[in-house]
Design a protein around this motif. Structure first.
Motif, PDB file in Angstrom:
ATOM      1  N   LEU A 285     -18.205  33.642  10.869  1.00 44.04           N
ATOM      2  CA  LEU A 285     -19.291  32.847  10.831  1.00 44.04           C
ATOM      3  C   LEU A 285     -19.653  32.709   9.264  1.00 44.04           C
ATOM      4  CD1 LEU A 285     -21.811  31.457  12.353  1.00 44.04           C
ATOM      5  CD2 LEU A 285     -22.933  33.758  12.100  1.00 44.04           C
ATOM      6  N   ARG A 286     -19.384  33.565   8.519  1.00 41.51           N
ATOM      7  CA  ARG A 286     -19.820  33.326   7.126  1.00 41.51           C
ATOM      8  C   ARG A 286     -18.899  32.197   6.502  1.00 41.51           C
ATOM      9  NH1 ARG A 286     -22.424  36.874   3.104  1.00 41.51           N
ATOM     10  NH2 ARG A 286     -21.941  36.040   1.293  1.00 41.51           N
ATOM     11  N   ASP A 287     -17.820  32.209   7.036  1.00 39.20           N
ATOM     12  CA  ASP A 287     -16.721  31.450   6.479  1.00 39.20           C
ATOM     13  C   ASP A 287     -17.119  30.043   6.989  1.00 39.20           C
ATOM     14  OD1 ASP A 287     -15.125  33.443   5.671  1.00 39.20           O
ATOM     15  OD2 ASP A 287     -13.505  33.279   7.255  1.00 39.20           O
ATOM     16  N   VAL A 288     -17.498  29.806   8.069  1.00 37.75           N
ATOM     17  CA  VAL A 288     -17.916  28.378   8.235  1.00 37.75           C
ATOM     18  C   VAL A 288     -19.127  27.821   7.758  1.00 37.75           C
ATOM     19  CG1 VAL A 288     -16.574  28.126  10.630  1.00 37.75           C
ATOM     20  CG2 VAL A 288     -18.915  28.960  10.528  1.00 37.75           C
ATOM     21  N   LEU A 289     -20.061  28.898   7.398  1.00 37.78           N
ATOM     22  CA  LEU A 289     -21.274  28.623   6.852  1.00 37.78           C
ATOM     23  C   LEU A 289     -21.004  28.183   5.305  1.00 37.78           C
ATOM     24  CD1 LEU A 289     -24.448  28.513   6.871  1.00 37.78           C
ATOM     25  CD2 LEU A 289     -24.259  30.911   6.344  1.00 37.78           C
ATOM     26  N   VAL A 290     -20.440  28.766   4.799  1.00 41.58           N
ATOM     27  CA  VAL A 290     -19.812  28.722   3.264  1.00 41.58           C
ATOM     28  C   VAL A 290     -19.148  27.290   3.135  1.00 41.58           C
ATOM     29  CG1 VAL A 290     -18.512  29.450   1.333  1.00 41.58           C
ATOM     30  CG2 VAL A 290     -19.870  30.880   2.433  1.00 41.58           C
ATOM     31  N   GLU A 291     -18.186  26.997   4.378  1.00 43.28           N
ATOM     32  CA  GLU A 291     -17.543  25.901   4.197  1.00 43.28           C
ATOM     33  C   GLU A 291     -18.536  24.641   4.325  1.00 43.28           C
ATOM     34  OE1 GLU A 291     -14.119  25.455   3.518  1.00 43.28           O
ATOM     35  OE2 GLU A 291     -13.655  23.531   4.548  1.00 43.28           O
ATOM     36  N   ALA A 292     -19.171  24.692   5.315  1.00 44.46           N
ATOM     37  CA  ALA A 292     -20.007  23.412   5.734  1.00 44.46           C
ATOM     38  C   ALA A 292     -21.178  23.329   4.383  1.00 44.46           C
ATOM     39  CB  ALA A 292     -21.074  23.735   6.715  1.00 44.46           C
ATOM     40  N   ALA A 293     -21.591  24.286   3.699  1.00 44.79           N
ATOM     41  CA  ALA A 293     -22.533  24.218   2.682  1.00 44.79           C
ATOM     42  C   ALA A 293     -21.707  23.732   1.385  1.00 44.79           C
ATOM     43  CB  ALA A 293     -23.300  25.535   2.378  1.00 44.79           C
ATOM     44  N   GLU A 294     -20.522  24.118   1.184  1.00 43.33           N
ATOM     45  CA  GLU A 294     -19.859  23.819  -0.045  1.00 43.33           C
ATOM     46  C   GLU A 294     -19.428  22.218   0.115  1.00 43.33           C
ATOM     47  OE1 GLU A 294     -16.578  26.303  -0.984  1.00 43.33           O
ATOM     48  OE2 GLU A 294     -18.183  28.024  -1.667  1.00 43.33           O
ATOM     49  N   LYS A 295     -18.963  21.886   1.183  1.00 44.51           N
ATOM     50  CA  LYS A 295     -18.518  20.429   1.360  1.00 44.51           C
ATOM     51  C   LYS A 295     -19.790  19.448   1.388  1.00 44.51           C
ATOM     52  CE  LYS A 295     -13.957  20.577   2.133  1.00 44.51           C
ATOM     53  NZ  LYS A 295     -13.594  21.943   2.058  1.00 44.51           N
ATOM     54  N   PHE A 296     -20.779  19.842   1.877  1.00 41.26           N
ATOM     55  CA  PHE A 296     -22.174  19.076   1.849  1.00 41.26           C
ATOM     56  C   PHE A 296     -22.893  19.189   0.497  1.00 41.26           C
ATOM     57  CE2 PHE A 296     -26.745  18.370   2.902  1.00 41.26           C
ATOM     58  CZ  PHE A 296     -26.653  17.305   3.726  1.00 41.26           C
ATOM     59  N   GLY A 297     -22.473  20.050  -0.170  1.00 47.15           N
ATOM     60  CA  GLY A 297     -23.164  20.450  -1.648  1.00 47.15           C
ATOM     61  C   GLY A 297     -24.818  20.773  -1.153  1.00 47.15           C
ATOM     62  N   PHE A 298     -24.903  21.705  -0.170  1.00 48.10           N
ATOM     63  CA  PHE A 298     -26.314  21.913   0.471  1.00 48.10           C
ATOM     64  C   PHE A 298     -27.139  22.745  -0.785  1.00 48.10           C
ATOM     65  CE2 PHE A 298     -29.420  24.853   2.274  1.00 48.10           C
ATOM     66  CZ  PHE A 298     -29.957  23.787   3.058  1.00 48.10           C
ATOM     67  N   ALA A 299     -26.453  23.796  -1.471  1.00 48.24           N
ATOM     68  CA  ALA A 299     -27.468  24.612  -2.241  1.00 48.24           C
ATOM     69  C   ALA A 299     -28.157  23.435  -3.169  1.00 48.24           C
ATOM     70  CB  ALA A 299     -26.536  25.476  -3.081  1.00 48.24           C
ATOM     71  N   ASP A 300     -27.339  22.672  -3.656  1.00 44.12           N
ATOM     72  CA  ASP A 300     -27.836  21.822  -4.882  1.00 44.12           C
ATOM     73  C   ASP A 300     -28.803  20.801  -4.225  1.00 44.12           C
ATOM     74  OD1 ASP A 300     -27.765  20.665  -7.493  1.00 44.12           O
ATOM     75  OD2 ASP A 300     -26.668  18.970  -6.615  1.00 44.12           O
ATOM     76  N   ARG A 301     -28.340  20.191  -3.087  1.00 47.45           N
ATOM     77  CA  ARG A 301     -29.155  19.058  -2.343  1.00 47.45           C
ATOM     78  C   ARG A 301     -30.529  19.669  -1.893  1.00 47.45           C
ATOM     79  NH1 ARG A 301     -24.865  15.385   0.936  1.00 47.45           N
ATOM     80  NH2 ARG A 301     -26.674  14.229   1.624  1.00 47.45           N
ATOM     81  N   TRP A 302     -30.562  20.954  -1.565  1.00 51.52           N
ATOM     82  CA  TRP A 302     -31.863  21.527  -1.099  1.00 51.52           C
ATOM     83  C   TRP A 302     -32.772  21.844  -2.091  1.00 51.52           C
ATOM     84  CZ3 TRP A 302     -34.626  26.083  -1.669  1.00 51.52           C
ATOM     85  CH2 TRP A 302     -35.515  26.176  -0.528  1.00 51.52           C
ATOM     86  N   LYS A 303     -32.274  22.290  -3.379  1.00 48.13           N
ATOM     87  CA  LYS A 303     -33.051  22.483  -4.544  1.00 48.13           C
ATOM     88  C   LYS A 303     -33.565  21.448  -5.305  1.00 48.13           C
ATOM     89  CE  LYS A 303     -32.503  25.302  -8.734  1.00 48.13           C
ATOM     90  NZ  LYS A 303     -31.436  25.593  -9.489  1.00 48.13           N
ATOM     91  N   ASN A 304     -32.640  20.203  -5.381  1.00 47.77           N
ATOM     92  CA  ASN A 304     -32.929  19.179  -6.146  1.00 47.77           C
ATOM     93  C   ASN A 304     -33.050  17.795  -5.191  1.00 47.77           C
ATOM     94  OD1 ASN A 304     -32.367  20.305  -8.743  1.00 47.77           O
ATOM     95  ND2 ASN A 304     -30.306  20.159  -8.240  1.00 47.77           N
ATOM     96  N   LYS A 305     -34.250  18.152  -4.507  1.00 52.43           N
ATOM     97  CA  LYS A 305     -34.885  17.289  -3.355  1.00 52.43           C
ATOM     98  C   LYS A 305     -34.894  15.660  -3.678  1.00 52.43           C
ATOM     99  CE  LYS A 305     -38.676  17.849  -0.306  1.00 52.43           C
ATOM    100  NZ  LYS A 305     -39.919  18.913  -0.463  1.00 52.43           N
ATOM    101  N   ALA A 306     -34.044  14.914  -3.056  1.00 52.12           N
ATOM    102  CA  ALA A 306     -34.200  13.557  -3.172  1.00 52.12           C
ATOM    103  C   ALA A 306     -35.175  13.051  -2.569  1.00 52.12           C
ATOM    104  CB  ALA A 306     -32.732  12.883  -2.718  1.00 52.12           C
ATOM    105  N   PRO A 307     -35.911  11.975  -2.879  1.00 56.25           N
ATOM    106  CA  PRO A 307     -37.005  11.393  -2.316  1.00 56.25           C
ATOM    107  C   PRO A 307     -36.564  10.778  -0.853  1.00 56.25           C
ATOM    108  CG  PRO A 307     -36.154   9.934  -4.130  1.00 56.25           C
ATOM    109  CD  PRO A 307     -35.414  11.234  -4.212  1.00 56.25           C
ATOM    110  N   SER A 308     -37.763  11.100  -0.027  1.00 56.84           N
ATOM    111  CA  SER A 308     -37.580  10.773   1.295  1.00 56.84           C
ATOM    112  C   SER A 308     -36.650  11.062   2.225  1.00 56.84           C
ATOM    113  CB  SER A 308     -37.847   9.146   1.288  1.00 56.84           C
ATOM    114  OG  SER A 308     -36.489   8.613   0.910  1.00 56.84           O
ATOM    115  N   VAL A 309     -35.443  12.028   1.686  1.00 59.77           N
ATOM    116  CA  VAL A 309     -34.713  12.491   2.634  1.00 59.77           C
ATOM    117  C   VAL A 309     -34.741  14.093   2.608  1.00 59.77           C
ATOM    118  CG1 VAL A 309     -32.768  10.729   2.345  1.00 59.77           C
ATOM    119  CG2 VAL A 309     -32.858  12.745   1.141  1.00 59.77           C
TER     120      VAL A 309
END
Lengths: 175, 717
Positions: free
Chosen positions: B553-577
């Protein structure tokens, strides 16, 4: 109950005559009287496109098209798309580019919506030979696929445009 | 109301966890040259490899027959004709999920032939083994191995027969392209030779071991690679006959009179007008009133005449706008949170309620059946069901005949999604056919399908969790009312966990659905995890990782988050998305998704879904991607719009114009990352990819709007 009347029209190039109440939907005449079951019932209210056929070249929802409106018209169904190969003893067919593309791109899962999708795509490509994804999506949006094979269907329509373009090119070269 | 339509369906009992995983598992002991007669009639002489059908039916058959050991029921798994034609038999069905390709691959792999040499005969109860229903993602983990074992036995037999014929050592014999070749390459012995060599089959039959050896992954030639659906050409040309396309000589079209509401009882009806119509047969048996006519137009006209004269008596029925309250107040034994001590000691406690609306499968092909009674009293029904053998039992019970007197044939049909486990349409068609004395086709209308088929159960989910000063979970209390306990266990570390599924007085008939309760349970859990992350002052990814051990489970979570760039996109919120993340597991596979959404005028638009998915060793990557994409997109419907509404015992949106399923315009950018694990057994993938869609979107809505939506479908307005 209305009285059946004689209605003449052509289906896939062949003249046909049926005795039917004028309000009876084209879909049911195709499926039940003419044994052309490729066009499907999905909703009966022009919402899903599984019953799509071309009438005088335009996509129609045959589930709600009364037979009286089909009188004198040229109806094209999925059964009329593939070309029978002349002189071939085995009776093989050449698929229409859109059929070939749906096959190549696996543009279906259960396949129940496929004939309607293909007919809709045929109409689109006859009007717009090289559509972009947004045009494909817009033109196909009245057709439903509950398996949600949408990405592969879009890829198939794109591919069909390419196949058709290549065959146009090669026929120009032959000329 | 206790779901009257479900009265004859064991699968649909209310108020208990639903049997989504219920399956009979093929035991695969082999018996050679048994039950040949049927197959010789069907396929000509040759070699038949059979399997016992199931433990359950073994016991029944043994008890019911004399002669003990002679009566082991078998069904053919594989037939090889003297012309070398190979037919493989399975009780599984194809309704778009890809079983036909996958089982063909399984057979081809072990027989070492090209897939186009295989004819796969599916779901004809007179000819195939009962492989259990097509449900619970069981085809891949149980039927693929069963088919492989049967075919590997045939391959072993080919080697043994060749060795015996040549008087050589079996070890040097190589099998490729359907033929055994001697070690010096000079001699060949094909499956056709084996089929013609009856003596070889007879004498060698007893020596074939039960534990056949399956081909190891590095030697795979067919499995693990893309294979298109073998009957694809019939699909694109419109020549494939779906159940609703089946036509029989002299066939009539059926139409059933439906009550105007779930609670309606028929008081009186005048059959005369319908009976007066030419060619129309009217069937009345108590509350069951139906017609048969030469075409469906006339059947509907006759049906309308019946409906006009029918008088009904109705009684009250709950409405969907009070559904959550109704489920909560009628819940059976709603438990208290047993973690009062932890809650009292916690730094923070989050307690929330989540609700899930009723939704429906709405397969493109509504229920359809063609029923034909033979002169010998045998009933044959062609129908679209995921449970061919269960429907055979249902028919046998309904007409008080033996199961041997009923044959159910399931042509590849137009969509199931867990919605076609039952045989009500088959029973109705057979009932009308019996009265009319002719074959009858009954195809439900969309409105009938939306009303009289079953629903994915609605749910109210009560959840409460507490955190300590370090932001670690200390207690977890999670109760699902009405929808069931699938996927209810939390994968996250927590000191004390308590999960329960309780029943309620369900107003609608409910049953299986792709992933069933896992979707709602995962939605509530993953949204709660986001709420807890906020309470703990950490980001949703870090909070999850802090509570997950290393593993799949951790493996897929890390994979999805990395491929999407989640940590960065969550922290540096883009306007209106907004972006959201979620993960989950079910039926042995693991999934995580990140979603990006935007909101305009209270409408949620899903722009991008990035999913990582792992289901062990991948058997058919092309089909797997299609299943994952299809599941994600189908999953968008109940997140954004789908909700069955009802009032006065009537479904108020029983049409595609009022029940909006996903369309082309809803398709976001899809980014699928499959993790292939050759070290792990393959499991089914038709369901699990759906479960994380809702929470990823719900969490993304919160990220951009600050509003936490806890009711599916998610609505801002």
């Amino acid at each position: 109950m209305s009285t059946p009347i004689t209605i003449q029209f052509t289906v896939n190039g062949k003249p046909r005559e049926v005795l039917s109440p004028p309000e009876r939907p084209l879909l049911e005449v195709l499926r039940e009287d003419l044994a052309l079951t490729g066009s499907k019932y999905g909703c009966g209210e022009m919402q899903c496109g599984a019953c799509s056929v071309l009438v005088d070249g335009r996509r129609q929802f045959s589930c709600r098209m009364p037979m009286s409106s089909a009188a004198g018209k040229a109806v094209r169904t999925i059964e009329g798309l593939a070309k029978q190969n002349a002189g071939d003893q085995g009776g093989t067919e050449s698929l229409h580019p859109v059929q070939q593309a749906f096959l190549d791109e696996a543009g279906f899962q259960c396949g129940y919506c496929t004939c309607g999708m293909i007919m809709t795509a045929v109409e689109l490509l006859e009007k717009t030979p090289a559509p972009d994804d947004a045009q494909i999506s817009a033109a196909m949006n009245r057709n439903l696929c509950r398996c949600c094979a949408y990405p592969n269907i879009i890829a198939a329509v794109r591919k069909a445009a390419t196949i058709a373009e290549e065959s146009r090119k090669s026929s120009r070269e032959i000329e | 109301m206790k779901s009257p339509a479900a009265a004859n369906d064991e699968a649909m009992h209310l108020s208990r966890p639903l049997p989504d995983d219920e399956e009979l598992v093929d035991q695969v002991p082999f018996h050679f040259d048994v039950g040949r007669r049927t197959f010789l009639q069907l396929l000509g002489s040759g070699l038949l490899i059979a399997v016992s059908t199931s433990e359950k039916s073994n016991a029944q058959e043994r008890g019911g027959r004399r002669g003990g050991g002679q009566a082991i029921p078998v069904a053919g798994r594989l037939h090889i004709g003297k012309d070398g034609a190979i037919t493989v038999f399975t009780g599984k069905v194809e309704c778009g999920q890809g079983s036909r390709a996958e089982l063909t691959q399984a057979a081809a792999e072990e027989l070492r032939v090209a897939p186009d040499r295989i004819t796969l005969l599916m779901a004809d109860t007179d000819t195939v083994p009962d492989d259990g229903g097509t449900a619970g993602s069981r085809t891949t983990p149980s039927t693929v191995p069963a088919v492989r074992a049967g075919c590997a036995a045939a391959r072993d037999l080919l080697i043994a027969a060749a060795a015996k014929t040549w008087g050589s050592d079996p070890a040097g014999i190589v099998i490729a392209n359907g033929s055994a070749t001697s070690s010096d390459g000079s001699r060949h012995y094909a499956y056709a030779d084996l089929a013609a060599d009856e003596a070889a089959a007879q004498t060698l039959g007893d020596t074939v071991p039960d534990d056949v050896t399956l081909t190891v992954i590095p030697e795979w030639k067919t499995l693990g690679k893309p294979l298109a659906r073998p009957n694809g050409p019939d699909i694109v040309t419109g020549t494939h006959a779906y159940p609703s396309d089946i036509t029989r000589p002299g066939m009539l079209y059926g139409h059933v009179l439906r009550p105007p509401a779930y609670t309606a009882k028929l008081v009186s009806i005048d059959l005369a007008a319908a009976e007066a119509m030419e060619g129309v047969t009217v069937v009345r048996d108590g509350e069951f009133v139906a017609v048969a006519a030469p075409n469906s137009w006339l059947a509907r006209e006759a049906g309308a005449a019946l409906a006009k004269s029918a008088r009904w008596e109705t009684s009250p029925h709950p409405a969907s706008n009070t559904l959550s309250e109704h489920l909560r107040t009628t819940a059976h034994d709603l438990p208290e949170n047993p973690h009062a001590e932890e809650t009292a000691a916690a730094k923070t406690t989050v307690r929330e309620t989540y609700t899930i609306a009723y939704v429906q499968h709405a397969p493109m092909e509504p229920r359809a059946a063609v029923a034909e009674w033979g002169a010998d009293g045998k009933l044959t029904v062609w129908t679209g069901t995921q449970m061919p053998f269960r429907v055979r039992s249902e028919l046998a019970r309904a007409f008080k005949v033996s199961e041997n007197s009923v044959r159910v044939i399931v042509p590849d049909f137009g969509g199931g999604f867990g919605g076609k486990h039952s045989g009500e349409c088959a029973v109705e068609a057979a009932r009308i056919a019996k009265a009319a004395g002719k074959p009858v086709k009954l195809r439900w209308t969309r409105e009938e399908e939306f009303t009289w088929a079953y629903f994915r159960p609605a749910a109210v989910i009560e959840a409460e969790a507490s955190l300590d000063v370090d932001g670690k979970l200390t207690s977890w209390h999670f109760v699902n009312i009405n929808a069931g306990g699938n996927g209810i266990d939390s994968p996250y570390h927590c000191g004390k966990k308590h999960t329960r599924s309780v029943g309620a007085d369900a107003p609608l008939r409910h049953g299986s659905y792709r992933s069933l309760a896992v979707t709602g349970n995962t939605f509530a859990r993953e949204c709660l995890m986001d709420e807890l992350a906020l309470a703990a002052g950490t980001d949703p990814l870090a909070f999850r990782l802090a509570h997950l051990e290393s593993g799949r489970l951790r493996d897929v979570l890390v994979e999805a988050a990395e491929k999407f760039g989640f940590a960065d996109r969550w922290k540096n919120k883009a306007p209106s998305v907004g972006v959201g993340i979620a993960c989950g597991l079910d039926k042995g596979s693991y999934v995580a998704a990140c979603a990006e959404i935007s909101v305009s005028e209270n409408s949620i638009k899903v722009n991008h879904v990035c999913q990582a998915y792992e289901c062990g060793k991948i058997l058919n990557p092309q089909n797997l991607v299609a299943q994952v994409e299809g599941a994600i997109l189908m999953g968008l419907g109940p997140v954004l719009r789908e909700e069955t509404t009802f009032e006065g015992g009537r479904i108020t949106n029983a049409a595609f114009s009022r029940y909006a399923v996903p369309r082309f315009a809803d398709v976001p950018t899809l980014d699928i990352h499959l993790l292939d694990r050759p070290d792990l057994p393959s499991v089914g993938a038709g369901e699990t990819p759906l479960i994380v869609v809702a929470p990823a979107i719900g969490n993304a809505v919160f990220h951009t709007t600050g509003r936490r939506l806890r009711d599916m479908p998610l609505r801002l307005g």
